[in-house]
Every structure is written in structure tokens, then in C-alpha cells.
Motif scaffolding. Sequence first.
Motif, PDB file in Angstrom:
ATOM      1  N   PRO A  28       0.719  -1.126   0.030  1.00  0.00           N
ATOM      2  CA  PRO A  28       0.064  -0.021  -0.078  1.00  0.00           C
ATOM      3  C   PRO A  28       0.939   1.227  -0.077  1.00  0.00           C
ATOM      4  O   PRO A  28       2.132   1.263   0.396  1.00  0.00           O
TER       5      PRO A  28
ATOM      6  N   HIS B  69      -0.910   3.200   5.229  1.00  0.00           N
ATOM      7  CA  HIS B  69      -1.338   2.176   6.165  1.00  0.00           C
ATOM      8  C   HIS B  69      -1.256   2.701   7.470  1.00  0.00           C
ATOM      9  O   HIS B  69      -0.310   3.425   7.935  1.00  0.00           O
TER      10      HIS B  69
ATOM     11  N   GLU C 224      -7.055   3.976   8.911  1.00  0.00           N
ATOM     12  CA  GLU C 224      -6.357   3.419   7.989  1.00  0.00           C
ATOM     13  C   GLU C 224      -6.167   1.735   8.067  1.00  0.00           C
ATOM     14  O   GLU C 224      -6.230   1.397   9.160  1.00  0.00           O
ATOM     15  N   SER C 225      -6.154   1.295   6.933  1.00  0.00           N
ATOM     16  CA  SER C 225      -5.922  -0.250   7.187  1.00  0.00           C
ATOM     17  C   SER C 225      -4.885  -0.739   7.350  1.00  0.00           C
ATOM     18  O   SER C 225      -3.749  -0.119   7.205  1.00  0.00           O
TER      19      SER C 225
ATOM     20  N   ASP D 288     -15.905  -3.284  -4.403  1.00  0.00           N
ATOM     21  CA  ASP D 288     -16.002  -1.663  -3.774  1.00  0.00           C
ATOM     22  C   ASP D 288     -16.142  -1.932  -2.303  1.00  0.00           C
ATOM     23  O   ASP D 288     -15.956  -0.912  -1.606  1.00  0.00           O
TER      24      ASP D 288
ATOM     25  N   PRO E  58     -11.974  -2.429   1.982  1.00  0.00           N
ATOM     26  CA  PRO E  58     -11.692  -1.050   2.825  1.00  0.00           C
ATOM     27  C   PRO E  58     -10.435  -0.546   2.639  1.00  0.00           C
ATOM     28  O   PRO E  58      -9.893  -0.194   3.467  1.00  0.00           O
ATOM     29  N   ASP E  59     -10.026  -0.399   1.325  1.00  0.00           N
ATOM     30  CA  ASP E  59      -8.847   0.272   0.947  1.00  0.00           C
ATOM     31  C   ASP E  59      -8.841   0.691  -0.625  1.00  0.00           C
ATOM     32  O   ASP E  59      -9.030  -0.105  -1.354  1.00  0.00           O
ATOM     33  N   GLU E  60      -8.492   1.779  -0.893  1.00  0.00           N
ATOM     34  CA  GLU E  60      -8.809   2.247  -2.186  1.00  0.00           C
ATOM     35  C   GLU E  60      -7.534   1.692  -3.128  1.00  0.00           C
ATOM     36  O   GLU E  60      -7.893   1.217  -4.177  1.00  0.00           O
ATOM     37  N   HIS E  61      -6.513   1.639  -2.477  1.00  0.00           N
ATOM     38  CA  HIS E  61      -5.352   1.019  -3.373  1.00  0.00           C
ATOM     39  C   HIS E  61      -5.550  -0.319  -3.650  1.00  0.00           C
ATOM     40  O   HIS E  61      -5.367  -0.983  -4.631  1.00  0.00           O
TER      41      HIS E  61
ATOM     42  N   ARG F 172      -8.569  -1.891  -3.704  1.00  0.00           N
ATOM     43  CA  ARG F 172      -9.528  -1.838  -4.964  1.00  0.00           C
ATOM     44  C   ARG F 172      -9.132  -1.608  -6.316  1.00  0.00           C
ATOM     45  O   ARG F 172      -9.275  -2.427  -7.429  1.00  0.00           O
ATOM     46  N   ASP F 173      -7.925  -0.868  -6.556  1.00  0.00           N
ATOM     47  CA  ASP F 173      -7.205  -0.622  -7.686  1.00  0.00           C
ATOM     48  C   ASP F 173      -6.358  -1.763  -8.296  1.00  0.00           C
ATOM     49  O   ASP F 173      -6.656  -2.353  -9.336  1.00  0.00           O
TER      50      ASP F 173
ATOM     51  N   ASP G 107      -9.008  -4.510  -9.480  1.00  0.00           N
ATOM     52  CA  ASP G 107      -9.451  -4.303 -10.727  1.00  0.00           C
ATOM     53  C   ASP G 107      -8.426  -4.567 -11.882  1.00  0.00           C
ATOM     54  O   ASP G 107      -8.443  -5.170 -12.971  1.00  0.00           O
TER      55      ASP G 107
END
Length: 456
Positions: free
Chosen positions: A98, A101, A180-181, A430, A433-436, A438-439, A442
Amino acid sequence: MTTAPLEAPSESEIKPDQLRAQVEALSRAKGEPDWLLAFRLASLEQALGMEWWTGQEESWRRTPRERLPRRARVTDFRASALSANGRMTRVPQHVFAPHAHAGLIHKYHGSIVATDIAEQAEADGVIILPLSEAAVEHPELVQRWLGEVGQPLDRYDAFGRAIWTQGAFIYAPRGVVVDESLFYLVTQDTAAGDHWHYTVVVAERESQLSLIDGGDADDRRADLDESPLIHASVELIAEDGAQLQFASVQRWHRQTAALSTTRGRVGRDASIRVTTAAFGADLDKQRIDMDMSHSGGFAEMRGLFVGDGKQHIEHVTRQHHKGVGATSDLLIRGVLTDESQAVQYGLIRIEPEGQKTSAHQTMRNLLLDDGSGADPIPMLEIEADDVKCSHAAAVGPVDPDQLFYLQARGIPPKIAERMVVRGFLAEIADGVPDEHMRDVIDELVEIQLEPAGSSS
């Protein structure tokens, strides 16, 4: 990559005295206290008293017997991790690493190559440590919570408590909110052999935390002489009013047989949210068991996978309700190409005292090729009379109306199919619990959907 069938070892290959000696040596090498060695040895005796799965059990009879080895080996990572001068031979960047964190552990070859904890999290008493270290530094906490979720589910789970070489202890004190995670990352040494993991996550009363568990192979294209076994035992404990999120994302080597056992205990008015995403391994079997014994608890279980080649991806889940007014919800969505196969066997069990329960299951599978297939099996066992339950299962190709809609607007067929697939999986991704992360998920979906020979 094609995978040679695995030969299931006979019972004679399990040598109890040798395993006991190896467990004792392993525990001493890690500098563990006597009580942790005793826990390991007691778990080992439990395992030795159990039998391997036969394929006749309901939750196992759809598992390819020849592709999941029935063995227990203590792997000595120390020799493979270090060069002759005692230094780490290579430390690769983890694909899930990440940008930000609250705390992090990264293990490679069974050795710690990175640790970190945010200043605020440390000041609040948050703990993220390898399990052996936590047992030395925080013995009262680890001894209190180790094995607290209940007895092992089967022989793998019992062996996992005894012979683990990689483990982590994650803890949030009462009332602490970790914004944060936290990350526990493992890079699989594909040449080192089997991996056994044991992770314990505790959210005390009214606390909040999220943990990302990421597993990746150091060389996913290597041709291995023997397919390694990876087993992960994960125990999630949310005390009254706590909120715990756990996301597991794996991209193991394609010849790996991966088995995970995740068990959660949800306290009164507490919540546990579990999301898993599978992209690697020849066989991946995930077992998720939620104990809803307390009133007002909430459990959410989410599964995402993309299978290709001849992968077998399996989910076995149980939502066990005893508390009044508790809620659980299961949603699994998977995409299958080539000759890959999937199984989902989900059980909702409601005891007589579990009145006002709300429990649901949904299993949906998209088949992109004629050779792929899926077998969703939702099951209900209800002994209470004031409940709300539902289940749904679907297997089929991409909706032609959706493809037509996109192609009518000038989008090429292959890209249109990708867009539909990504939309189909988005609801699961979605929830991580972490935007990174999720990317990353994807990107892994895109890689997995690439034609054979073009993926990494």
C-alpha cells in the motif's frame, strides 16, 4: 499452465514422533514461550486424532480429490531465505504493497522483510506483530485470544494451529478507531514447499479496525517439481459493539493448492465484514464460518473470483445463528473462462433460540466459455419460526441485452464483455476497505481475463 495431478499421500507418510520433534524445534527456533509450544503440541495431538477428508462429506464431495494433497509438513524457511553470508537473497516488491497504512507486516521466505506501524496507532495501543513475537511481547493478550473462536473445523485446521511457520496477531484495544487499514502481506517462495499460516485478529469492545491480507507468488511462471500446499487459519473476533473488516486477496502460483479457513465470532451489536478475492492457485478452497451467537450482530461475507485454465475455485460457508435479531448476508460473484470450475456450498443454520434472524445467500456465476462451469448450492436449516431468510443462485453467460446495448454504441464486442464483467464484480470489489487494494483487484481482474499466454 497445465498442472500435473497431485498424489494424495497415504496415512503412513504422517510420522507423529517426527512431527512432534519438528514442532518443538520450530517453536524453540522462534523463541516462543512454553505455553505457546504447549498450544502447538495440543493442536498437533488433535490433528493426529482426526482423519483426512474422504470426499464423502457433503462439504468436500465436490472437491477434486487428486488436486488437494492431504499432508502435514513443517517447512524450514530459514535455509531457503538466506544466502551463505546470512543475508536475504532477494526481497521483491509485493504486488499489494500500500501507499498508506496504519500498520504493515511483509514476510518473504518465512522471514520478516518489512514492518511498520503508524505513530497514532502505536500510541493507541494497536498491535500488528508476527504471532511468535506478539506471544513474547504481549503474552497475556495472545494467550487470552489464541484459539478463542472454537475448536478446529478439521484436520487441516488443527495442523494449521500446530505447524504454522507464518502467523500474525492484530489487536485494537477497547474504543480505539483505526482509520487506515492494516496490512499483512506474504510473498510465497514457490520453491520452498508448503506454507502454513495462522492469523488472529481481535477488535475489543467498541473498537474499529480493518486488515488486508495479501498473498502473492515470487515467480508465478516457474515450473515446479511438486505443487505446494498453502493453508491459512484465520480467526476474527469482534467483541460487543466492535466493527472488524477483513479482506483477503491472493494471487498464488498456478500450481499451488490453496486452502483457507476463516472463522469469525460476532459479539453483541458487533459486525464482521469479510471479503475474499481469488486470482491464483490451481485449486482454491475457501471456508468461511460465522458464529452469530450474540444478539444484534451483523456479518457480511463477500467472495470474488476470476478463474481460467482448469482452475477449481470453491467456497464453503456457514452462517450459524443462535442470537436474537442478528443479521448475516452472503454474496459471491465469480467469472469463469476456459475450463475452470467453481463450487459454492453455503449453509444457513438457525437454532431454535435464534428468533428474529435475518439471513441471506446469493451466489452468481458468469460463464464466458462453453467449457467452464459452476455449481452453487445454497442450503437452509431453520429451527426458529420468526425469521427472514432468502437464497438465490444463478449460472449463465453474459446478458446478451447488455452486450447489445454497449455494442450498439460503438463499443467492440470484447471490450463490451470486459465492461459487463467489471460491472458484475464491482459490488464485491467496492467493499474492500482500501482504495489502493480496490485498484489492485481491478488490475488483477484485467490480467486474469487476458487470453492464455499473455498474462503475467
